[in-house]
Write a protein that holds these residues in place. Structure first.
Motif, short mmCIF file in Angstrom:
data_model
loop_
_atom_site.label_atom_id
_atom_site.label_comp_id
_atom_site.label_asym_id
_atom_site.label_seq_id
_atom_site.Cartn_x
_atom_site.Cartn_y
_atom_site.Cartn_z
N THR A 62 0.79 -1.35 -0.32
CA THR A 62 0.12 -0.30 0.27
C THR A 62 1.18 1.67 0.01
O THR A 62 1.51 1.61 0.40
N SER A 63 0.21 2.63 -0.76
CA SER A 63 0.92 3.32 -0.48
C SER A 63 1.21 4.14 1.22
O SER A 63 2.29 4.51 0.78
N TYR A 64 0.47 3.83 1.54
CA TYR A 64 0.55 4.43 2.99
C TYR A 64 2.28 3.37 3.69
O TYR A 64 1.90 4.55 5.13
N PHE A 66 5.04 4.49 2.33
CA PHE A 66 6.02 5.58 2.23
C PHE A 66 5.57 6.64 3.00
O PHE A 66 4.05 7.38 3.48
N GLN A 71 6.33 10.79 -0.74
CA GLN A 71 5.49 10.95 -1.80
C GLN A 71 4.19 12.39 -2.27
O GLN A 71 4.37 12.14 -3.46
N PRO A 86 10.04 6.61 -9.97
CA PRO A 86 9.00 5.72 -8.23
C PRO A 86 9.42 6.02 -6.75
O PRO A 86 10.47 5.33 -6.99
N SER A 145 -0.69 9.32 -7.39
CA SER A 145 -0.42 8.54 -6.59
C SER A 145 0.91 7.99 -6.52
O SER A 145 1.37 7.83 -8.25
N ILE A 146 1.32 7.17 -6.00
CA ILE A 146 2.30 5.99 -5.91
C ILE A 146 1.82 4.85 -6.58
O ILE A 146 0.77 4.78 -6.57
N ILE A 148 1.93 1.66 -6.91
CA ILE A 148 1.98 0.59 -5.98
C ILE A 148 1.34 -0.62 -7.25
O ILE A 148 2.07 -1.77 -6.25
N TYR A 151 4.46 -1.88 -8.16
CA TYR A 151 5.65 -1.96 -6.99
C TYR A 151 6.05 -3.80 -6.77
O TYR A 151 5.47 -5.05 -7.30
#
Length: 544
Positions: A62-64, A66, A71, A86, A145-146, A148, A151
């Motif tokens: 999840t991007s959370y 990072f 970000q 990224p 947003s990233i 993810i 990834y």
């Protein structure tokens, strides 16, 4: 073998690379809330196991995870026409020790480009598989947003070889005794620990006994009568409606059996006892008992000093040969385990009590207030209890009755040990005001604190004016340059007499009274309904 150093980049609260050297045995990490203590433990455990919160992270990215600043920089760059790469989360663990297992991990594939043994856990953009798809997405301008979904999480050795947790010789056990998850009345944390303690044959025996119990329940004739009534009464389907129990899971006993302590269900015993039991059970579990690194999250939760003392004694006695990393807010824990092992975190800065010039002082400091300065948002250092009371009342008068601590400012009485505390404050960049008397020699005070003259964190507060007078006490000159005479100078006898409950006729008589009753004077001022004026150096300090 042990972890000698951890380096964290872009993971949760850590943006730019954070580096922490670790002791071979015990490490006690202390810091305020949100200082990154838990993140360090999670990062170490994640790099060694690939697990976060007990679940494999690779399939739950999840991007959370990072760092927010990383970000934001990336997202902002997307609109500039020159997007940044990224961002990637990197956790590096440097190992120390000897053995063929460590030799296989040795190489220079680390951020320091040095030959060492260790592993790198990385959550990064998978360029091999998604480069074209990512570039097409960037061109659309819709990326906010990233990404993810592009990834992957990988673990490699410093020798640049892919690894799994099984290939890493250092094993970790992360224990958070405060966690509580109930299912069907049973604490899952305890149930899973008990499962790990048992051998395979024992778990199979429990599962079979549990199945027989459920089968007996299903076969009970009373249940059949009840199901007939449900079918007739519900009328929700043309098919038969019934209630039963789940017979499909081989491990259902873990969530349906209740753990009892002296015949009392586990969730009904005291929180402190729960924490002790969970911690001891977790440490005794086979997997954790084999771990070489024990990561313990805030063991003081819900515990009295007596119970905490017992837990710490058990921990150090039974697992002292392992590398233990503890996060805590407790001065008691820090003192009990020894300040030589203490690592203090603050806004990415690290201080080790053992490396300070004032190390011996802090080790001998009475009581368990060693960490008050380190955990304070800001601090005002004063000489004694009387100064502390007056400074607090001055702050309250200037801030609508709020105590300094309500605004994160701790007023700490340090005697004459200002310089020792200032060394810690300067290392951790803690905003500090020093409130001190000039004692008739303002130049000597300025000279004493020369090292902090240009400090951005230390504010020196004293009266530069040296007052004199004819008053003597037993043939010695009276000191007009302490707190009490400065208070009289800022006010007058008519203001202070009723506050102190005296009827002195001269200023010298009031000076002598306040000198002989310092604590009573400070208490009277602190509790008075009448506001007074304060010397400029105190007003300067409360403006911290």
């Amino acid at each position: 073998m042990r972890i000698s150093k951890v380096k964290i980049s872009h993971f949760k609260c850590y943006d730019e690379t954070f580096t922490l050297d670790l002791n071979a045995g015990l490490n006690v990490i202390v810091g305020t809330n949100e200082s990154g203590k838990t993140t360090i433990l999670e990062a170490i455990h994640l790099a060694l196991t690939g697990l976060l919160h007990g679940r494999p992270l690779r399939h739950d990215l999840t991007s959370y995870l990072f760092n927010l600043a990383a970000q934001d920089r990336y997202v902002e760059s997307l609109s500039t026409g020159a997007p940044l790469p990224p961002p990637a989360i990197t956790i590096e663990l440097f190992f120390a020790g000897e053995g063929p297992e460590l030799a296989e991990l040795e190489g220079n594939g680390n951020s320091e480009k040095i030959k060492a043994s260790g592993v790198i856990y990385k959550i990064a953009f998978d360029e091999d598989n998604y480069k074209d798809a990512y570039e097409a997405l960037v061109k659309t301008g819709e990326l906010t947003s990233i990404p993810i979904e592009y990834y992957d999480a990988t673990t490699t050795s410093f020798a640049r070889k892919r690894l799994t947790a099984r290939n890493i010789p250092i094993k970790s056990a992360l224990i958070d005794s405060s966690s509580s998850r109930l299912q069907n009345g049973s604490d899952l944390y305890v149930s899973r620990i008990i499962r790990d303690v048992l051998e395979e044959a024992e778990r199979a025996s429990i599962s079979q006994a549990h199945r027989k119990l459920k089968e007996a329940f299903v076969a009970d004739p009373n249940l059949g009568l009840i199901n007939q009534r449900i079918t007739k009464a519900a009328k929700i389907s043309q098919k038969k409606v019934s209630i039963s129990v789940d017979l499909s899971s081989q491990t259902a006993w873990e969530s349906s059996l209740m753990t009892y302590i002296d015949k009392v269900p586990f969730q009904y015993i005291g929180k402190g006892e729960q924490c002790v039991i969970k911690t001891k059970l977790a440490l005794s579990a086979k997997k954790n008992a084999e771990a070489t690194a024990i990561l313990l999250e805030e063991p003081e939760n819900h515990l009295s000093h007596a119970r905490l003392n017992e837990l710490i004694a058990d921990l150090t006695d039974e697992h002292g040969q392992k590398q233990i990393i503890i996060s805590t807010h407790s001065s008691f824990v820090a003192n009990k385990l020894g300040l030589d092992h203490l690592i203090v975190l603050r806004d990415g800065a690290v201080a080790r009590i053992s490396e300070l010039k004032a190390s011996d002082f802090f080790k001998k400091l009475a009581g368990y207030d060693t960490l008050r300065l380190a955990l304070a948002k800001k601090a005002i250092l004063v000489e004694g209890d009387s100064d502390e009371l007056v400074v607090q009342r001055a702050y309250m008068d200037a801030h609508a009755g709020r105590l300094p601590i309500q605004d994160g400012i701790d007023v700490i009485s340090v005697g004459t040990a200002f310089l020792r505390f200032l060394e810690l404050a300067e290392t951790l960049k803690i905003p500090v005001a020093v409130v001190t008397d000039n004692d008739g020699d303002a130049a000597a005070v300025a000279k004493k604190y020369t090292a902090y003259e240009d400090s951005k964190t230390v504010k020196l507060c004293y009266d530069p004016v040296v007052d004199t007078g004819p008053l003597e006490i037993k043939g010695k000159p009276y000191n007009y340059n302490t707190l009490e005479p400065k208070l009289l100078k800022a006010n007058d006898r008519a203001t202070l007499n009723p506050i102190l409950g005296v009827l002195t006729q001269t200023d010298d008589e009031l000076r002598l009274h306040m000198r002989g009753a310092k604590t009573e004077t400070a208490l009277a001022i602190f509790g008075s309904k009448t506001k007074i004026k304060y010397p400029d150096y105190i007003t300067k300090a409360i403006g911290l």
